[in-house]
Design a protein around this motif. Structure first.
Motif, PDB file in Angstrom:
ATOM      1  N   LEU A  41      -2.981   3.652  -2.493  1.00 34.64           N
ATOM      2  CA  LEU A  41      -3.108   2.685  -3.571  1.00 34.64           C
ATOM      3  C   LEU A  41      -2.653   1.312  -3.095  1.00 34.64           C
ATOM      4  N   ARG A  64       0.855  -1.189   0.000  1.00 34.94           N
ATOM      5  CA  ARG A  64       0.000   0.000   0.000  1.00 34.94           C
ATOM      6  C   ARG A  64       0.893   1.241   0.000  1.00 34.94           C
ATOM      7  N   GLU A  98      -4.389   9.653  -2.404  1.00 28.84           N
ATOM      8  CA  GLU A  98      -5.054   8.370  -2.236  1.00 28.84           C
ATOM      9  C   GLU A  98      -4.041   7.336  -1.767  1.00 28.84           C
ATOM     10  N   ASP A 115      -3.302   5.144 -12.744  1.00 28.18           N
ATOM     11  CA  ASP A 115      -3.004   3.713 -12.849  1.00 28.18           C
ATOM     12  C   ASP A 115      -1.479   3.530 -12.820  1.00 28.18           C
ATOM     13  N   TYR A 134      -0.211  -1.530  -9.202  1.00 26.07           N
ATOM     14  CA  TYR A 134      -1.287  -1.006  -8.356  1.00 26.07           C
ATOM     15  C   TYR A 134      -2.626  -1.033  -9.082  1.00 26.07           C
ATOM     16  N   SER A 135      -3.678  -1.140  -8.297  1.00 27.02           N
ATOM     17  CA  SER A 135      -5.019  -1.019  -8.860  1.00 27.02           C
ATOM     18  C   SER A 135      -5.291   0.450  -9.167  1.00 27.02           C
ATOM     19  N   SER A 136      -6.101   0.709 -10.165  1.00 21.66           N
ATOM     20  CA  SER A 136      -6.411   2.088 -10.562  1.00 21.66           C
ATOM     21  C   SER A 136      -7.336   2.740  -9.533  1.00 21.66           C
ATOM     22  N   GLU A 137      -7.161   4.047  -9.356  1.00 19.03           N
ATOM     23  CA  GLU A 137      -7.968   4.818  -8.411  1.00 19.03           C
ATOM     24  C   GLU A 137      -8.420   6.117  -9.074  1.00 19.03           C
ATOM     25  N   ASP A 138      -9.600   6.595  -8.645  1.00 19.84           N
ATOM     26  CA  ASP A 138     -10.114   7.880  -9.132  1.00 19.84           C
ATOM     27  C   ASP A 138      -9.755   8.973  -8.138  1.00 19.84           C
ATOM     28  N   GLU A 142      -8.431   9.327 -13.335  1.00 17.71           N
ATOM     29  CA  GLU A 142      -8.113   7.945 -12.977  1.00 17.71           C
ATOM     30  C   GLU A 142      -6.608   7.744 -13.108  1.00 17.71           C
TER      31      GLU A 142
END
Length: 207
Positions: A149, A133, A147, A193, A177-181, A191
C-alpha cells in the motif's frame, strides 16, 4: 583622551560581543547540519475500513504493535530554519483480528521532507511530509492475500542534539493510504482502506 579611550572601549566591547555571538550562531547552525544515521522504535496502529463487493462494510479490523527500524537523512540550517530529507525502513509487528478475519502488517519504507525551526542551540522542532509504502496481509474467510500500500505520511517531532553529535527525537506520524482491492479464491474482492498512526523514539549520530 577620555573620548579616545571611550571610543576604543566601545570598539573593544563590540568586537568581543561579535566574537561571542559568532560561534554561538555558527554552533546553532552546525548542530543540526549534515548527514545522520539512526534507529527508532515505537508503537504503530493501523485502522481499516473494508468493503466487500456488493457494498458490505467490514469495519473493525485493525492492527497494532511494535514498530522499529532505521533512519538515514541529511539537512541544513539557514537563519534558524531547518530543511532536509530523510529515508526510513521499518519492521512492523502489528497484527489484529475481527471475528475470523486477520490483519498483519509487515515491512514499511519511505522518504520524507522535513522543515523545522531551531528554537535553541540544541533543540529542533519540525514537521514532515512524504511517501510511505507498507506491506499488509489480510486473511478473510480462510483465504489470504497481501498487497503493498502507498500512502501520504505527515507528522511532527522534536529533536534534541548533544555536543558529541548524538541526537534524540520524539516523533508522531500519520499515514493515509490509498485503497486497494484484495483478491481471494472463491470469494468476492475486498477493498481495504487503511490509515496508520505511529509514535517513535529515535537516537542517531550526525556526521
Amino acid at each position: 583622551m577620555k573620548q579616545v579611550n571611550l571610543r576604543n572601549g566601545l570598539c573593544a566591547a563590540t568586537a568581543a560581543a561579535a566574537l561571542l555571538a559568532g560561534p554561538s550562531v555558527a554552533m546553532a547552525n552546525n548542530t543540526f547540519h549534515g548527514v545522520y544515521l539512526g534507529g527508532q522504535i515505537g508503537w504503530a496502529s493501523y485502522d481499516n475500513q473494508l468493503e466487500q463487493d456488493g457494498g458490505v462494510d467490514l469495519d473493525g479490523l485493525s492492527a497494532s504493535g511494535v514498530s522499529s527500524g532505521l533512519i538515514l537523512g541529511t539537512g541544513t540550517v539557514n537563519d534558524g530554519w531547518y530543511f532536509g530529507f530523510q529515508a526510513n525502513y521499518m519492521v512492523n509487528n502489528a497484527d489484529g483480528s475481527f471475528d475470523d478475519d486477520d490483519l498483519d502488517v509487515d515491512e514499511s519504507y519511505g522518504i520524507d521532507a522535513r522543515l523545522g525551526r531551531v528554537v535553541s542551540e540544541n533543540v529542533l522542532l519540525y514537521g514532515l511530509a512524504g511517501w510511505q509504502r507498507t506491506n499488509i496481509e489480510v486473511d478473510f474467510a480462510g483465504s489470504t492475500d497481501d498487497e503493498d500500500l502507498d500512502g501520504f505520511r505527515f507528522g511532527a517531532g522534536v529533536e534534541f542534539a548533544t555536543e558529541d553529535n548524538v541526537f534524540f527525537r520524539l516523533e508522531y506520524t500519520q499515514t493515509i493510504y490509498s485503497s486497494e482491492d484484495l483478491s481471494y479464491t472463491n470469494q468476492e474482492d475486498i477493498e481495504v482502506d487503511p490509515q496508520a498512526q505511529a509514535f517513535h523514539l529515535g537516537i542517531g549520530y550526525r556526521f
